[in-house]
Scaffold this active site. Structure first.
Site, mmCIF file in Angstrom:
data_model
loop_
_atom_site.group_PDB
_atom_site.id
_atom_site.type_symbol
_atom_site.label_atom_id
_atom_site.label_comp_id
_atom_site.label_asym_id
_atom_site.label_seq_id
_atom_site.Cartn_x
_atom_site.Cartn_y
_atom_site.Cartn_z
ATOM 1 N N HIS A 161 42.975 90.352 21.154
ATOM 2 C CA HIS A 161 42.775 90.394 22.620
ATOM 3 C C HIS A 161 43.050 89.041 23.263
ATOM 4 O O HIS A 161 42.471 88.710 24.295
ATOM 5 C CB HIS A 161 41.346 90.824 22.977
ATOM 6 C CG HIS A 161 40.886 92.039 22.241
ATOM 7 N ND1 HIS A 161 41.053 93.310 22.722
ATOM 8 C CD2 HIS A 161 40.279 92.171 21.029
ATOM 9 C CE1 HIS A 161 40.550 94.178 21.851
ATOM 10 N NE2 HIS A 161 40.095 93.513 20.804
ATOM 11 N N SER A 282 64.903 71.888 33.935
ATOM 12 C CA SER A 282 64.809 72.488 35.263
ATOM 13 C C SER A 282 65.754 71.740 36.194
ATOM 14 O O SER A 282 65.952 70.534 36.054
ATOM 15 C CB SER A 282 63.376 72.361 35.770
ATOM 16 O OG SER A 282 63.346 72.421 37.184
ATOM 17 N N LYS A 288 60.473 68.922 33.153
ATOM 18 C CA LYS A 288 60.374 70.210 32.479
ATOM 19 C C LYS A 288 61.232 70.347 31.243
ATOM 20 O O LYS A 288 62.353 69.862 31.160
ATOM 21 C CB LYS A 288 60.757 71.336 33.443
ATOM 22 C CG LYS A 288 59.776 71.501 34.571
ATOM 23 C CD LYS A 288 58.632 72.394 34.198
ATOM 24 C CE LYS A 288 59.052 73.840 34.447
ATOM 25 N NZ LYS A 288 58.049 74.755 33.941
ATOM 26 N N GLU A 295 62.564 83.062 25.901
ATOM 27 C CA GLU A 295 62.407 84.004 27.015
ATOM 28 C C GLU A 295 63.571 84.984 27.077
ATOM 29 O O GLU A 295 63.393 86.171 27.351
ATOM 30 C CB GLU A 295 62.302 83.234 28.336
ATOM 31 C CG GLU A 295 60.986 82.497 28.484
ATOM 32 C CD GLU A 295 61.003 81.499 29.636
ATOM 33 O OE1 GLU A 295 59.945 81.191 30.147
ATOM 34 O OE2 GLU A 295 62.089 81.008 30.006
#
Ligand code: ARG
Length: 472
Positions: A161, A282, A288, A295
């Protein structure tokens, strides 16, 4: 593709030319062009069979085979001129053959239809693709096992969980993904058996009156079996749907691994650093470093699921037997194979270059009363029924939370307020390393068990490699 249009090879009964838009609309050449090698391989085998059966003279067969071989290298080098009117790769090659050697080239299509031809091409293509994917899967598995060996003493928090549950070995976690891939490989290998069936000789749908030797064609092309029913053979794309499903499940596994890497590489977790080579920056925020590769693998999983729905939907309402709808099988199939292969390649590279923050994982593993179950199991060894032990430790944890203490910081005197039978032995079961090694059920996270998993994984990989060698 050349802009020119020419009379279609099937235009005998037609008086009007095909509408230009229809020509573009019905063409599969832009995407089935990549089947050319398999199409020619199939045609050469078919042609040799026709000659062996005395259906076409040896001289004709020889010139067809030579011309097909030339066409193959011309397509490979980009020298072959495709025409707008070629419709699909099968027609383009046959047209090229007739251009080259004249009407004799038309003999290649004896006892054959594009319906069995296209099924053959798809099967030959997919057989190769599955072979390549299986190798890539084995490569990723090896990377995971190598990592598991390197991280054999790294302890991490295990979650359920998304809440800290129990400490586990990072190796155990990594081997879980190796296990998933093992099932993926088994599924693909089984799919391969159904792909590896030779449909040629089914012709349009009913077979042919010419004395073909289907088994000889199959032998030449390395097929283990020939299709049993010509109507089934030309309408069957189960093998495409099955492959895409198997690929979808495989992608789902990659996606879940990537999901963890994405979370783990966040500042909040800080469990892992993905190497610069497998991240991107980025355009606005100079600080970044984003896990875009992970992804994208997660995102591309959706694409493969979409492909599965595409093919299943194309198939669901088709009357027997071949219908042109079936041409819509190619793009989802090709896209799936391409996506799975690149995802596997890039993930293998990324996984091999991960840096785990062992200290941080260990610290987090010890937090959140992650060894509370060990305390309960200790009470079980003292004869307390598990349900009661669960209640005792639950109350103890609540006390720890309100007093801001860790389990190990509670004195024996205090502990005995919760259960009189607590003794010094309790402090031995609380440390995470103890907790990990105590979980020594078969398949558990104890180091001994994990080392066994590693040995078994390496044994299976070795077995697979020698089997593959034997087949060469
Ligand atoms: N391009 C077609 C396909 O991919 C080949 C088969 C066409 N057959 C036919 N009878 N129109 O399915």
């Amino acid at each position: 593709m050349g802009g020119k249009s020419r009379k279609k090879l099937w235009s005998g009964r037609f008086t009007e030319e095909t509408n230009r838009l229809v020509e573009v609309f019905t063409a599969s050449l832009p995407f089935d062009m990549r089947l050319y090698g398999h199409d020619i391989e199939g045609s050469i085998a078919h042609c040799r069979m026709l000659q062996r059966q005395g259906i076409i003279p040896p001289a004709d067969a020889a010139s067809i085979v030579d011309a097909l071989t030339e066409i193959r290298s011309e397509i490979a080098s980009g020298a072959f001129r495709f025409l707008q009117s070629d419709e699909d790769i099968h027609m383009a090659i046959e047209r090229g053959l007739i251009d080259r050697i004249g009407p004799v080239g038309g003999k290649v299509h004896t006892g054959r239809s594009r319906n069995d031809q296209v099924s053959l091409d798809m099967r030959l293509y997919l057989r190769d693709e599955i072979g390549g994917i299986l190798q890539l899967v084995a490569g990723l598995q090896k990377t995971l096992v190598d990592l598991a060996k390197k991280e054999i003493d790294t302890i991490m928090p295990g979650y359920t969980h998304m809440q800290k549950a129990q400490p586990v070995l990072l190796s155990h976690y990594l081997l879980a993904f190796r296990e998933m891939l093992q099932r993926d490989a088994a599924r693909l290998a089984e799919c391969l058996e159904r792909v590896n069936v030779m449909p040629l000789g089914s012709a349009a749908l009913a077979g042919t009156s010419l004395p073909l030797d289907r088994k000889y064609t199959a032998r030449q092309l390395g097929f283990q079996a020939i299709s049993a029913n010509s109507m089934d053979a030309v309408s069957d794309r189960d093998f495409v749907a099955e492959f895409i499903f198997d690929a979808g499940l495989l992608m789902m596994h990659l996606s879940r691994f990537c999901e963890d890497l994405i979370i783990w590489s966040s500042g909040e977790f800080g469990f892992v650093e993905i190497s610069d080579a497998y991240t991107t920056g980025s355009s606005i925020m100079p600080q970044k470093k984003n896990p875009d590769v992970a992804e994208l693998i997660r995102g591309k999983t959706g694409r493969v699921y979409g492909n599965l729905v595409r093919i299943l939907t194309v198939l669901k309402g088709l009357p027997m037997t071949y219908n042109r709808d079936l041409q819509e099988d190619k793009e989802p199939l090709f896209d799936t194979a391409d996506t799975v292969k690149t995802s596997l390649m890039v993930l293998t590279g990324m996984a091999g270059n991960l840096t785990f923050n062992r200290q941080r994982m260990l610290e987090e593993a010890a937090k959140g009363f992650s060894t509370a179950t060990d305390v309960a199991e200790y009470l079980v060894t003292r004869g307390v029924p598990f349900r009661e032990a669960h209640g005792i430790v639950g109350r103890l944890v609540a006390h720890c939370i309100s007093s801001g203490k860790d389990l190990a910081e509670i004195s024996l005197r205090e502990l005995r307020k919760f259960y009189t039978g607590f003794d010094e032995g309790i402090y031995a079961v609380i440390p995470v390393k103890k907790a990990v090694n105590a979980r020594n059920t078969a398949g558990g996270t104890a180091k001994k068990e994990v080392l066994k998993q590693i040995r078994e994984a390496e044994g299976q990989a070795k077995g697979k490699r020698s089997k593959a060698k034997g087949q060469e």
